[in-house]
Design a protein around this motif. Structure first.
Motif, PDB file in Angstrom:
ATOM      1  N   SER A 211      66.413   9.339  57.427  1.00  0.00           N
ATOM      2  CA  SER A 211      65.760   9.135  58.715  1.00  0.00           C
ATOM      3  C   SER A 211      64.977   7.834  58.603  1.00  0.00           C
ATOM      4  O   SER A 211      64.028   7.741  57.819  1.00  0.00           O
ATOM      5  N   PRO A 212      65.386   6.810  59.356  1.00  0.00           N
ATOM      6  CA  PRO A 212      64.744   5.496  59.204  1.00  0.00           C
ATOM      7  C   PRO A 212      63.447   5.435  60.008  1.00  0.00           C
ATOM      8  O   PRO A 212      63.176   6.330  60.812  1.00  0.00           O
ATOM      9  N   PRO A 213      62.656   4.370  59.836  1.00  0.00           N
ATOM     10  CA  PRO A 213      61.604   4.104  60.811  1.00  0.00           C
ATOM     11  C   PRO A 213      62.267   3.936  62.182  1.00  0.00           C
ATOM     12  O   PRO A 213      63.297   3.271  62.288  1.00  0.00           O
TER      13      PRO A 213
ATOM     14  N   GLN B 249      54.170   4.126  65.572  1.00  0.00           N
ATOM     15  CA  GLN B 249      53.926   4.427  64.156  1.00  0.00           C
ATOM     16  C   GLN B 249      54.642   3.441  63.221  1.00  0.00           C
ATOM     17  O   GLN B 249      54.172   3.165  62.121  1.00  0.00           O
ATOM     18  N   TRP B 250      55.782   2.912  63.681  1.00  0.00           N
ATOM     19  CA  TRP B 250      56.592   2.076  62.790  1.00  0.00           C
ATOM     20  C   TRP B 250      56.521   0.589  63.127  1.00  0.00           C
ATOM     21  O   TRP B 250      57.215  -0.220  62.512  1.00  0.00           O
ATOM     22  N   ASP B 251      55.652   0.207  64.082  1.00  0.00           N
ATOM     23  CA  ASP B 251      55.560  -1.214  64.463  1.00  0.00           C
ATOM     24  C   ASP B 251      55.267  -2.107  63.263  1.00  0.00           C
ATOM     25  O   ASP B 251      55.890  -3.143  63.060  1.00  0.00           O
ATOM     26  N   GLU B 252      54.272  -1.672  62.465  1.00  0.00           N
ATOM     27  CA  GLU B 252      53.841  -2.506  61.350  1.00  0.00           C
ATOM     28  C   GLU B 252      54.975  -2.694  60.335  1.00  0.00           C
ATOM     29  O   GLU B 252      55.185  -3.784  59.804  1.00  0.00           O
ATOM     30  N   THR B 253      55.708  -1.609  60.085  1.00  0.00           N
ATOM     31  CA  THR B 253      56.850  -1.678  59.162  1.00  0.00           C
ATOM     32  C   THR B 253      57.836  -2.747  59.635  1.00  0.00           C
ATOM     33  O   THR B 253      58.280  -3.603  58.863  1.00  0.00           O
ATOM     34  N   PHE B 254      58.169  -2.702  60.927  1.00  0.00           N
ATOM     35  CA  PHE B 254      59.133  -3.679  61.434  1.00  0.00           C
ATOM     36  C   PHE B 254      58.539  -5.093  61.443  1.00  0.00           C
ATOM     37  O   PHE B 254      59.257  -6.061  61.168  1.00  0.00           O
TER      38      PHE B 254
ATOM     39  N   ARG C 181      52.201   9.808  57.721  1.00  0.00           N
ATOM     40  CA  ARG C 181      52.625   8.419  57.572  1.00  0.00           C
ATOM     41  C   ARG C 181      54.133   8.273  57.498  1.00  0.00           C
ATOM     42  O   ARG C 181      54.660   7.209  57.713  1.00  0.00           O
ATOM     43  N   THR C 182      54.824   9.332  57.115  1.00  0.00           N
ATOM     44  CA  THR C 182      56.245   9.165  56.833  1.00  0.00           C
ATOM     45  C   THR C 182      57.144   9.745  57.909  1.00  0.00           C
ATOM     46  O   THR C 182      58.324   9.445  57.934  1.00  0.00           O
ATOM     47  N   GLY C 183      56.651  10.581  58.796  1.00  0.00           N
ATOM     48  CA  GLY C 183      57.536  11.244  59.754  1.00  0.00           C
ATOM     49  C   GLY C 183      58.546  12.104  59.031  1.00  0.00           C
ATOM     50  O   GLY C 183      59.747  12.022  59.308  1.00  0.00           O
ATOM     51  N   ALA C 184      58.069  12.954  58.101  1.00  0.00           N
ATOM     52  CA  ALA C 184      58.985  13.783  57.303  1.00  0.00           C
ATOM     53  C   ALA C 184      59.774  14.733  58.190  1.00  0.00           C
ATOM     54  O   ALA C 184      59.255  15.232  59.186  1.00  0.00           O
ATOM     55  N   PHE C 185      61.042  14.990  57.833  1.00  0.00           N
ATOM     56  CA  PHE C 185      61.789  16.015  58.553  1.00  0.00           C
ATOM     57  C   PHE C 185      61.724  17.339  57.799  1.00  0.00           C
ATOM     58  O   PHE C 185      61.422  17.361  56.599  1.00  0.00           O
ATOM     59  N   PRO C 186      61.984  18.482  58.484  1.00  0.00           N
ATOM     60  CA  PRO C 186      61.900  19.762  57.800  1.00  0.00           C
ATOM     61  C   PRO C 186      63.058  19.903  56.809  1.00  0.00           C
ATOM     62  O   PRO C 186      64.161  19.399  57.078  1.00  0.00           O
TER      63      PRO C 186
ATOM     64  N   ASP D  99      69.078   9.005  49.712  1.00  0.00           N
ATOM     65  CA  ASP D  99      68.218   8.774  50.883  1.00  0.00           C
ATOM     66  C   ASP D  99      67.550   7.410  50.721  1.00  0.00           C
ATOM     67  O   ASP D  99      66.648   7.246  49.893  1.00  0.00           O
ATOM     68  N   PRO D 100      68.002   6.392  51.486  1.00  0.00           N
ATOM     69  CA  PRO D 100      67.427   5.047  51.343  1.00  0.00           C
ATOM     70  C   PRO D 100      66.027   4.909  51.933  1.00  0.00           C
ATOM     71  O   PRO D 100      65.352   3.909  51.701  1.00  0.00           O
ATOM     72  N   PHE D 101      65.589   5.887  52.739  1.00  0.00           N
ATOM     73  CA  PHE D 101      64.213   5.917  53.283  1.00  0.00           C
ATOM     74  C   PHE D 101      63.609   7.251  52.856  1.00  0.00           C
ATOM     75  O   PHE D 101      63.383   8.141  53.687  1.00  0.00           O
TER      76      PHE D 101
ATOM     77  N   GLY E 295      60.747   8.564  51.787  1.00  0.00           N
ATOM     78  CA  GLY E 295      59.484   9.118  52.299  1.00  0.00           C
ATOM     79  C   GLY E 295      58.854  10.086  51.318  1.00  0.00           C
ATOM     80  O   GLY E 295      58.575   9.748  50.173  1.00  0.00           O
ATOM     81  N   THR E 296      58.646  11.322  51.769  1.00  0.00           N
ATOM     82  CA  THR E 296      58.051  12.342  50.891  1.00  0.00           C
ATOM     83  C   THR E 296      59.103  12.994  49.988  1.00  0.00           C
ATOM     84  O   THR E 296      58.764  13.893  49.216  1.00  0.00           O
ATOM     85  N   GLY E 297      60.363  12.608  50.131  1.00  0.00           N
ATOM     86  CA  GLY E 297      61.401  13.083  49.211  1.00  0.00           C
ATOM     87  C   GLY E 297      62.106  14.362  49.644  1.00  0.00           C
ATOM     88  O   GLY E 297      62.822  14.973  48.842  1.00  0.00           O
ATOM     89  N   THR E 298      61.971  14.734  50.920  1.00  0.00           N
ATOM     90  CA  THR E 298      62.564  16.007  51.376  1.00  0.00           C
ATOM     91  C   THR E 298      64.044  16.112  50.980  1.00  0.00           C
ATOM     92  O   THR E 298      64.470  17.123  50.423  1.00  0.00           O
TER      93      THR E 298
ATOM     94  N   GLY F 179      66.711   8.402  45.556  1.00  0.00           N
ATOM     95  CA  GLY F 179      65.842   8.112  46.698  1.00  0.00           C
ATOM     96  C   GLY F 179      65.183   6.760  46.538  1.00  0.00           C
ATOM     97  O   GLY F 179      64.747   6.399  45.449  1.00  0.00           O
ATOM     98  N   ILE F 180      65.118   6.019  47.643  1.00  0.00           N
ATOM     99  CA  ILE F 180      64.497   4.687  47.633  1.00  0.00           C
ATOM    100  C   ILE F 180      63.418   4.672  48.707  1.00  0.00           C
ATOM    101  O   ILE F 180      63.614   5.203  49.804  1.00  0.00           O
ATOM    102  N   ASP F 181      62.277   4.097  48.387  1.00  0.00           N
ATOM    103  CA  ASP F 181      61.253   3.859  49.410  1.00  0.00           C
ATOM    104  C   ASP F 181      60.485   2.607  49.005  1.00  0.00           C
ATOM    105  O   ASP F 181      60.319   2.341  47.813  1.00  0.00           O
TER     106      ASP F 181
END
Ligand SMILES: C[S@@+](CC[C@H](N)C(=O)[O-])C[C@H]1O[C@@H](n2cnc3c(N)ncnc32)[C@H](O)[C@@H]1O
Length: 269
Positions: free
Chosen positions: A33-35, A41-46, A198-203, A223-225, A227-230, A244-246
């Motif tokens: 799940s990308p930004p 929430q993801w403006d700064e990332t972009f 901060r990460t928008g984790a999915f369930p 998972d290239p994004f 996040g929390t590693g779900t 996993g990459i972050d």
């Protein structure tokens, strides 16, 4: 299910556009799940990526989808959880159809589109209606679905005849009937708190279904994004090797620690 001995987890602090440490053709499934472009929430990332408008945000993400294409085996699957955005732009309030632009970018880099899933989060709350009162015509339909877009690298994945891993990875009829329907309306979202904010984790149920649907025990899931590693923790529990990459240093450190714990490594102090 007990994890198979080879189901290790590898985490890398780096940029999803480069997929450091991921060899070409070494991954059977990508769940990510990308930004989301145009979500504040993801403006700064972009912005850090040098992308300040909608086309350039999807331009940056397109570089990730190209890297994902190279990382997959022929017949490997890319699953992208993304939502559309509603926001004012130069020409006023409008929809930013992220699912359309992710699809377009993935097709441009060579992926084949497959039927996708609409994830409609169950809610007890009445719809967050955007409009006023009950008078037409200027209200907006509520955005209450996200997408799980599905793409394949080329044709069907080829497996050795009677590969025993297929039988070990079997799903039940009830699972098949539920998971392969186009609307998932039985997966609640999760409260976004702590790191999740901060990460928008999915369930975990989202990667759990996708990994059972589109990979075999012993496969490698990326998972290239991360996040929390779900995705990584679910893949491990299902006997898949995971990578996993972050690019967030704090999240990457937390990922590396949890991966070391699950791999049974000595945790660095
Ligand atoms: C939507 S979140 C992923 C959440 C994840 N599915 C979970 O369950 O925790 C997107 C992640 O992408 C990471 N990210 C943003 N830009 C990146 C980049 N260029 N390379 C790698 N990761 C990046 C962010 O740090 C964030 O953790």
């Amino acid at each position: 299910m007990d994890p198979v001995p080879s189901a290790t987890i590898r985490t890398v602090h780096g940029d999803a556009r480069e997929l450091p440490g991921v060899a070409p053709g070494s991954v059977e499934l990508i769940v990510t799940s990308p930004p989301y472009p145009m979500i504040p929430q993801w403006d700064e990332t972009f912005h850090r990526w040098g992308a300040t408008d909608y086309p350039s945000m999807h331009g940056r993400l397109g570089e990730v989808w190209a890297a994902c294409f190279r990382a997959l085996v022929p017949g490997g699957i890319l699953a992208v959880n993304v939502g559309d955005a509603l926001r004012s732009g130069p020409d006023g309030f409008r929809l930013w159809p992220n699912h359309v632009d992710v699809t377009r970018s993935c097709e441009t880099v060579g992926f084949r589109s497959l039927p996708y899933v609409l994830w409609k989060k169950p809610t007890n709350k009445p719809n967050a209606f955007l409009g006023s009162g009950f008078l037409p015509p200027n209200a907006y339909v509520t955005l209450d679905c996200e997408f799980v877009l599905l793409f394949r690298r080329g044709g069907l994945r080829r497996l050795p005849p009677k590969d025993p891993r297929r039988e070990r990875s079997r799903y039940t009829k009830a699972e098949r009937d539920r998971w392969f329907s186009q609307v998932w309306d039985d997966v609640p979202g999760i409260r976004q708190s702590g790191k999740g904010r901060r990460t928008g984790a999915f369930p975990p149920e989202i990667p759990r279904r996708l990994i059972r649907m589109f990979s075999l025990v012993g496969d490698t899931v990326l998972d290239p994004f991360a996040g929390t590693g779900t995705t990584l923790w679910v893949a491990h529990a299902l006997g898949r090797t995971s990578v996993g990459i972050d690019n967030d240093p704090e999240l990457s450190e937390a990922l590396a620690r949890e991966a070391a714990r699950l791999n049974g490594d000595r945790i660095p102090v």
